[in-house]
Design an enzyme around this catalytic site. Sequence first.
Site, PDB file in Angstrom:
ATOM      1  N   ILE A  58     -70.955 -13.836-107.979  1.00 17.51           N
ATOM      2  CA  ILE A  58     -71.081 -13.589-106.539  1.00 17.51           C
ATOM      3  C   ILE A  58     -72.421 -14.099-106.020  1.00 17.51           C
ATOM      4  O   ILE A  58     -72.814 -13.776-104.913  1.00 17.51           O
ATOM      5  CB  ILE A  58     -70.910 -12.091-106.197  1.00 17.51           C
ATOM      6  CG1 ILE A  58     -72.010 -11.244-106.817  1.00 17.51           C
ATOM      7  CG2 ILE A  58     -69.527 -11.599-106.599  1.00 17.51           C
ATOM      8  CD1 ILE A  58     -72.067  -9.821-106.280  1.00 17.51           C
ATOM      9  N   SER A  59     -73.121 -14.888-106.826  1.00 21.64           N
ATOM     10  CA  SER A  59     -74.438 -15.351-106.403  1.00 21.64           C
ATOM     11  C   SER A  59     -74.357 -16.720-105.732  1.00 21.64           C
ATOM     12  O   SER A  59     -74.144 -16.801-104.529  1.00 21.64           O
ATOM     13  CB  SER A  59     -75.407 -15.343-107.584  1.00 21.64           C
ATOM     14  OG  SER A  59     -74.910 -16.117-108.651  1.00 21.64           O
ATOM     15  N   ARG A  60     -74.481 -17.767-106.497  1.00 17.74           N
ATOM     16  CA  ARG A  60     -74.355 -19.139-106.025  1.00 17.74           C
ATOM     17  C   ARG A  60     -73.540 -19.907-107.056  1.00 17.74           C
ATOM     18  O   ARG A  60     -73.642 -19.672-108.258  1.00 17.74           O
ATOM     19  CB  ARG A  60     -75.723 -19.804-105.857  1.00 17.74           C
ATOM     20  CG  ARG A  60     -76.558 -19.210-104.742  1.00 17.74           C
ATOM     21  CD  ARG A  60     -75.980 -19.642-103.386  1.00 17.74           C
ATOM     22  NE  ARG A  60     -76.762 -19.129-102.287  1.00 17.74           N
ATOM     23  CZ  ARG A  60     -76.295 -18.249-101.402  1.00 17.74           C
ATOM     24  NH1 ARG A  60     -75.071 -17.763-101.513  1.00 17.74           N
ATOM     25  NH2 ARG A  60     -77.035 -17.857-100.397  1.00 17.74           N
ATOM     26  N   ASP A  84     -66.619 -15.785-106.253  1.00 21.35           N
ATOM     27  CA  ASP A  84     -66.740 -15.703-104.808  1.00 21.35           C
ATOM     28  C   ASP A  84     -67.505 -16.913-104.276  1.00 21.35           C
ATOM     29  O   ASP A  84     -67.568 -17.131-103.081  1.00 21.35           O
ATOM     30  CB  ASP A  84     -67.455 -14.407-104.412  1.00 21.35           C
ATOM     31  CG  ASP A  84     -67.421 -14.177-102.917  1.00 21.35           C
ATOM     32  OD1 ASP A  84     -66.315 -14.245-102.334  1.00 21.35           O
ATOM     33  OD2 ASP A  84     -68.484 -13.944-102.321  1.00 21.35           O
ATOM     34  N   GLU A  89     -69.169 -25.827-102.513  1.00 21.02           N
ATOM     35  CA  GLU A  89     -68.582 -24.618-101.928  1.00 21.02           C
ATOM     36  C   GLU A  89     -67.070 -24.751-101.750  1.00 21.02           C
ATOM     37  O   GLU A  89     -66.354 -23.786-101.873  1.00 21.02           O
ATOM     38  CB  GLU A  89     -69.254 -24.287-100.594  1.00 21.02           C
ATOM     39  CG  GLU A  89     -68.971 -22.903-100.105  1.00 21.02           C
ATOM     40  CD  GLU A  89     -69.543 -21.804-100.988  1.00 21.02           C
ATOM     41  OE1 GLU A  89     -68.752 -20.970-101.470  1.00 21.02           O
ATOM     42  OE2 GLU A  89     -70.754 -21.757-101.191  1.00 21.02           O
ATOM     43  N   HIS A 108     -66.261 -17.058-100.569  1.00 26.09           N
ATOM     44  CA  HIS A 108     -67.576 -16.458-100.323  1.00 26.09           C
ATOM     45  C   HIS A 108     -67.473 -15.239 -99.398  1.00 26.09           C
ATOM     46  O   HIS A 108     -68.105 -15.159 -98.359  1.00 26.09           O
ATOM     47  CB  HIS A 108     -68.520 -17.502 -99.726  1.00 26.09           C
ATOM     48  CG  HIS A 108     -69.953 -17.217-100.046  1.00 26.09           C
ATOM     49  ND1 HIS A 108     -70.827 -18.194-100.374  1.00 26.09           N
ATOM     50  CD2 HIS A 108     -70.663 -16.073-100.096  1.00 26.09           C
ATOM     51  CE1 HIS A 108     -72.024 -17.671-100.601  1.00 26.09           C
ATOM     52  NE2 HIS A 108     -71.938 -16.384-100.436  1.00 26.09           N
TER      53      HIS A 108
END
Length: 144
Positions: A58-60, A84, A89, A108
């Site tokens: 869930i970070s990057r 996420d 992206e 995200h």
Amino acid sequence: RKKQEEQAVSATYCEKIDNLLQQSDFVMVVVSLTPQTHKLIGKREMDLMKPVATLINISRGAVVDQGALATALQTGFIRAAALDVTYPERVPRDHALLKLKNVLITPHLSMKTDKATYMLTEEAAENNLAAPNGLPIPSEVLPS
């Protein structure tokens, strides 16, 4: 770190990431993206994980080596992944991760809560009021 809180939930502190990876059924990656965390979780780290482990990022997206992740999922080195975030992206349509049944990718959404939305709106308003009045901008991002 508070030992009393750890004891209350039967948590065990792992000083080294390798120990954490070897012991955990669920590994949640929650770090900032820096040169030190770029591909923090790669093939070596996934090889240490249990075959029943689930990796949650869930970070990057760039914190996890997605090619190594796809291989680990395909070969059964780990059971599943929930992402996420991805890198890029929007994962290319032909990426191996999109073909796997043991991976969940969301757009995200981890910060899409009412509280987070309120806090972001409040922060934007504070910034917008400060700038034209010559006040320091509370959330100014400065070039490094």
